[in-house]
Design a protein around this motif. Structure first.
Motif, PDB file in Angstrom:
ATOM      1  N   THR A 584     -10.309  12.612  -4.879  1.00  0.00           N
ATOM      2  CA  THR A 584     -11.171  11.969  -5.861  1.00  0.00           C
ATOM      3  C   THR A 584     -12.642  12.085  -5.466  1.00  0.00           C
ATOM      4  O   THR A 584     -13.522  12.290  -6.314  1.00  0.00           O
ATOM      5  N   SER A 587     -13.902  15.431  -6.497  1.00  0.00           N
ATOM      6  CA  SER A 587     -14.067  15.526  -7.949  1.00  0.00           C
ATOM      7  C   SER A 587     -15.317  14.784  -8.407  1.00  0.00           C
ATOM      8  O   SER A 587     -16.075  15.273  -9.250  1.00  0.00           O
ATOM      9  N   VAL A 588     -15.540  13.592  -7.859  1.00  0.00           N
ATOM     10  CA  VAL A 588     -16.709  12.800  -8.238  1.00  0.00           C
ATOM     11  C   VAL A 588     -17.992  13.523  -7.831  1.00  0.00           C
ATOM     12  O   VAL A 588     -18.970  13.591  -8.608  1.00  0.00           O
ATOM     13  N   HIS A 591     -18.581  16.512 -10.131  1.00  0.00           N
ATOM     14  CA  HIS A 591     -19.049  16.061 -11.443  1.00  0.00           C
ATOM     15  C   HIS A 591     -20.508  15.607 -11.369  1.00  0.00           C
ATOM     16  O   HIS A 591     -21.303  15.873 -12.287  1.00  0.00           O
ATOM     17  N   ASP A 616     -18.030   8.713 -16.819  1.00  0.00           N
ATOM     18  CA  ASP A 616     -17.918   9.756 -15.811  1.00  0.00           C
ATOM     19  C   ASP A 616     -16.751   9.507 -14.868  1.00  0.00           C
ATOM     20  O   ASP A 616     -16.050  10.430 -14.471  1.00  0.00           O
ATOM     21  N   ARG A 617     -16.549   8.249 -14.494  1.00  0.00           N
ATOM     22  CA  ARG A 617     -15.429   7.948 -13.603  1.00  0.00           C
ATOM     23  C   ARG A 617     -14.104   8.278 -14.287  1.00  0.00           C
ATOM     24  O   ARG A 617     -13.194   8.828 -13.670  1.00  0.00           O
ATOM     25  N   VAL A 620     -13.543  11.924 -14.149  1.00  0.00           N
ATOM     26  CA  VAL A 620     -13.121  12.329 -12.803  1.00  0.00           C
ATOM     27  C   VAL A 620     -11.658  11.956 -12.571  1.00  0.00           C
ATOM     28  O   VAL A 620     -10.873  12.743 -12.021  1.00  0.00           O
ATOM     29  N   GLN A 623      -9.486  14.383 -14.332  1.00  0.00           N
ATOM     30  CA  GLN A 623      -9.385  15.636 -13.581  1.00  0.00           C
ATOM     31  C   GLN A 623      -8.401  15.499 -12.423  1.00  0.00           C
ATOM     32  O   GLN A 623      -7.604  16.406 -12.158  1.00  0.00           O
ATOM     33  N   THR A 624      -8.466  14.366 -11.743  1.00  0.00           N
ATOM     34  CA  THR A 624      -7.559  14.149 -10.615  1.00  0.00           C
ATOM     35  C   THR A 624      -6.109  14.131 -11.076  1.00  0.00           C
ATOM     36  O   THR A 624      -5.229  14.745 -10.454  1.00  0.00           O
TER      37      THR A 624
END
Length: 885
Positions: A584, A587-588, A591, A616-617, A620, A623-624
């Motif tokens: 994570t 990914s964050v 982003h 945004d979170r 992310v 995506q995870t």
């Protein structure tokens, strides 16, 4: 306690006692001389009890229990007839520990007689005897060679007025005689046991023991005739050596005997005997001993068959000579790491052939170890010496005479004594300098970027995992930043790839120069870098390092005389503030970097500064979850039919990925497909769809349906190494051919690099695949591009189908169809939703269509329902109708 009377008024009574005990002593002596065994012990006890007019008498002998404590064990008893009914067969007295009865123990251990009434005894002794209806006791110790060995106990069930000294003395005398008898009895038992052990020992070792006198006459023989066939079966005791034994054996013994008698020292003899079809080798030891009478000296010969030992020694010597030919060093170490045994290869390892290896015996191994590796070697030796068997090979550097160290690998294991105790270490030491350096080079290539030398993704992920683990233990933070070089494509396009490589290497060096020693700078790929800041004490320190990275990147770079200025965009995320796992966090940070580029490039952004953090979170997190879904193969594959409108038959199915997220439900492909491309996992997604599609097509073919399968390809898949060969092999494993597959490539991918793409598409075409340009009309295609490429079909984008209701829309579709006809390409119209659109397209010559009019993308199970009846011709609008998904 009873008082022993010392005077009697009646002299006749004393005389009677004397006679009675004298007679008892004589009878007891006779019994002991006749037989010292246990069968006479009870008779002696009866004699003593009747003489002393005592109802109960017992013989107790000392033993050690399992815990080593001294206990008294009842070995023999006698009780008068009337006493048996009142005494419970001595049950509590059968075994008891002296430590529990202090008065009894202290009195008997010093050789004194204990005489007491029950009421005068301490609580422990009183408790032991009160249940037996005993009123008084008399205990007389048994002493063997001055050592306390047991006692005789007299237990009175009626109170005896007095014990006359004469009685005590007489009973003590009989007790002494019994003690002597016991000593003799024990000695006889020990002698028999020794004799038995000797015979068992000789039998177990398969040795021969012969005792003979100075004249060569055999006195004793211990041997197993079944093992030694050359020993006569008859009794040879009393025979001469040269009469009873084989000639070579007798000669060797007779020849050595005078020397042994003269020197009084042991002598070793050797001889060979033919046994069966082979010669056996024997080793003998002669030892002089004193005879049983003590007047003369005899000889004992221990003869052992050492044939196997000699053969084993020969094999061992051959093995040692072989080991000395090897380049590996065989060595033995003491528990403190000192050299004890070394093969010849040791001299080569240390580069000193002038001294024999034995000259180094006794020296610590670490004396030859490179100073920086000494602690490692010492730790390994200590671990093995402590019994740790899990210690693997140890790699370290060994000093050579020329001062240049070499890399060696030691495989060590403990050596054990017969009792299982570790006595030392042994092992193999080999030179691995070449292989080690090669291994380090391979590791460097596997874990580092080939251009910049920076850690690659694999090594970065390992460092990140370690950093997060430390942060969780220590309560610190971990900052991770994605760095993207702004407008790098412009540098490659204008100055060339070589100039781009120079930029990347220079930038990596400058970025590295402002980082701490503990930080990690990794090349993520292309023009992206990742910086890991472990053990961050505060967010401010991470922001300071981030600004230094941005500042150093803006320094000018000279490329062939051209001054080039660069900028970078950086996105940072912090563990555990912004993410709770390594995946994570990456990914964050990624982003956040894209956010930095979107807000103007050449800046640093921290995730905590983003205004709409919730959105945004969630992106992310999505995506995870997508990464995990692809990793766990949770994506589904739906199939949409491609219909031939001339006959209503389904001629192919297009395989389409579908994803149902546990939290957000069905996610649209136009959301998760770009997301997978951005995350770099589109290749895995595409391969999973491909495998699903091939497996389903194989099943349909086996059921008699003559179909083709249309599958979308990403750029990552299309230009993977050995893609064409791997694809053909995969088809063969499903019993399919390239002609069964339509490969769909988007126009933007196909026309990205015409020369490169055309070559790969040509390879696919030659292999037999049909190539379709997907979403045609939405990219930057040109007739010259299409003409150069090995393409079979155009799939006209659904956006054009949606505009067929307008004049401009119809003209554009007509133009695209004319282009396809001019290039002799098949045409498939996507997004057909109405009957009017289908009839119009049919009039233009488009016969292959797909869209909601015919069927939505459906699970594989529903496809067979569609295949069981053809879809009707669009000209018959009363029959043709949308099929419910």
């Amino acid at each position: 306690m009873r008082k022993v009377s010392t005077t009697f008024d009646d002299t006749s009574i004393e005389l009677d006692l004397y006679k009675k005990y004298l007679a008892a002593l004589g009878t007891a002596t006779t019994l002991l001389l006749e037989n010292s065994g246990e069968q006479n012990w009870t008779e002696i006890l009866r004699l003593l009890a009747e003489t002393a007019q005592i109802s109960n008498c017992g013989l107790f002998l000392n033993e050690n229990d399992e815990s080593g404590r001294l206990v008294a064990k009842l070995r023999s008893t006698w009780s008068s007839g009337d006493a048996l009914s009142r005494l419970d067969d001595f049950s509590p007295l059968r075994t008891f520990c002296y430590d529990d009865y202090q008065l009894l123990s202290d009195t008997l251990h010093v050789g004194m007689v204990l005489s007491r009434n029950l009421t005068d005894l301490p609580p422990q002794e009183y408790s032991l005897l009160s249940r037996q209806d005993v009123t008084s006791i008399l205990c007389i110790p048994l002493l063997i060679a001055g050592e306390f060995a047991g006692f005789i106990g007299f237990f009175c069930q009626r109170e005896k007025p007095t014990w006359h000294p004469l009685e005590i003395n007489a009973l003590c005398g009989i007790a002494n005689g019994l003690a002597l008898s016991l000593a003799g009895h024990q000695a006889e038992i020990s002698r028999r046991a020794s004799e038995k052990r000797l015979r068992a020992l000789v039998g177990a070792t398969e040795d021969i023991v012969i005792e003979y006198d100075a004249n060569g006459r055999i006195l004793h023989l211990w041997a197993d005739h079944r093992t030694h066939a050359f020993i006569p079966n008859f009794d040879i005791v009393g025979c001469q050596l040269d009469e009873a034994l084989p000639a070579d054996m007798a000669h060797a013994m007779i020849f050595a005997t005078p020397k042994v008698f003269a020197n009084g020292e042991r002598e070793t003899i050797e001889f060979t005997l033919p046994v069966g079809t082979e010669d056996r080798y024997f080793l003998g030891r002669l030892q002089p001993i004193t005879s049983e009478t003590g007047n003369t000296r005899n000889m004992v010969a221990l003869i052992r068959d050492v044939t196997e030992n000699i053969q084993e020694e020969a094999r061992r010597q051959t093995m040692l000579e072989t080991l000395n030919m090897l380049e590996e060093t065989i060595m033995g170490l003491s528990l403190d790491g000192r050299l004890q045994n070394l093969s010849a290869a040791w001299s080569k390892l240390i580069g000193d052939a002038n001294l024999p290896v034995s000259a180094h015996y006794g020296q610590p191994l670490v004396n030859f170890v490179y100073i920086e590796d000494i602690r490692l070697v010492e730790s390994a030796i200590l671990s093995l010496a402590a019994g740790n068997k899990n210690t693997g090979p140890v790699r370290f550097r060994l000093e050579q005479g020329n001062g240049e160290p070499i890399w060696v690998e030691a495989k060590l294991t403990p050596t054990y004594s017969p009792h299982g105790h570790i006595t030392g270490l042994c092992g193999v030491l080999r030179d691995i300098t070449s292989s080690y350096l090669q291994e380090r080079r391979i590791t460097q290539l596997a874990l580092h970027d080939g251009l910049t030398g920076l850690p690659n993704r694999i090594l970065l992920e390992d460092h990140l995992a370690q950093a997060i683990a430390r942060a969780q233990r220590n309560g610190t933070k971990v900052a991770l930043g994605f760095i993207d070089l702004d407008h790098f494509k412009h540098i490659n396009d204008t100055l060339g790839h070589k100039a781009g490589d120079t930029v990347l290497t220079t930038l990596s060096q400058r970025l590295q120069s402002v980082l701490r020693e503990m930080d990690t700078l990794s090349r993520w790929g292309g023009d992206e870098f990742v910086v890991l800041l472990p053990d961050a004490t505060s967010e401010e320190s991470a922001r300071s390092i981030a600004e230094r990275l941005r500042d150093v990147a803006r320094l000018s770079i000279d490329i062939d005389g051209i001054e080039t200025k660069l900028t970078i965009s950086i996105g940072f995320a912090v563990f555990p503030d912004d993410a709770d796992s390594a995946e994570t966090l990456m990914s964050v940070a990624d982003h956040t970097m894209f956010h930095a580029k979107n807000v103007g490039r050449n800046n640093v952004q921290f995730f905590c500064d983003i205004h709409d953090k919730n959105l945004d979170r969630e992106n992310v997190m999505l995506q995870t979850r997508l990464s995990r879904a692809i990793q766990d193969r949770l994506l589904q594959v739906f199939y949409q039919p491609i219909v031939n409108t001339d006959n209503g038959q389904i001629i192919a199915f297009e395989a389409l990925a579908r994803w149902h997220d546990d939290q957000n439900g069905w996610i649209a492909p136009d959301i998760f497909i770009p997301m997978a491309e951005h995350l770099g996992i589109i290749h895995e997604l595409g391969n999973q769809v491909f495998e699903h599609a091939l497996n389903r097509l194989k099943e349909w073919r086996e059921k008699g349906y003559n179909l083709r399968m249309s599958v979308n390809l990403s750029r990552t898949q299309l230009f993977a190494a050995n893609f064409v060969a791997d694809l053909c092999n995969k088809l063969a494993s499903y019993c399919l051919a390239p002609q069964d597959i339509i490969l769909e490539i988007t126009e933007s991918v196909a026309l990205l690099d015409i020369s490169y793409e055309s070559k790969r598409l040509h390879e696919l075409s030659v292999a037999g695949f049909s190539i379709a340009i997907d979403d045609f009309g939405t990219g930057n295609s040109a007739l010259s591009h299409l003409h150069q490429m090995s393409v079979n079909c155009l799939k006209i984008d659904s956006s054009f189908t949606a505009r067929l209701g307008t004049e401009d829309g119809r003209r554009i579709v007509q133009a695209i169809i004319q282009v396809a006809d001019a290039l002799k390409l098949e045409k498939i119209m996507e997004g057909v939703e109405t009957l009017e659109a289908a009839n119009y397209l049919k009039a233009l010559g488009v016969t292959q269509m797909q869209g909601h009019l015919f069927c939505d993308a459906v699970p594989a199970g529903m496809c067979e329902m569609l295949l069981q009846q053809p879809l009707s011709n669009p000209d018959h609008k009363d029959i043709l109708a949308p099929i419910a998904a």
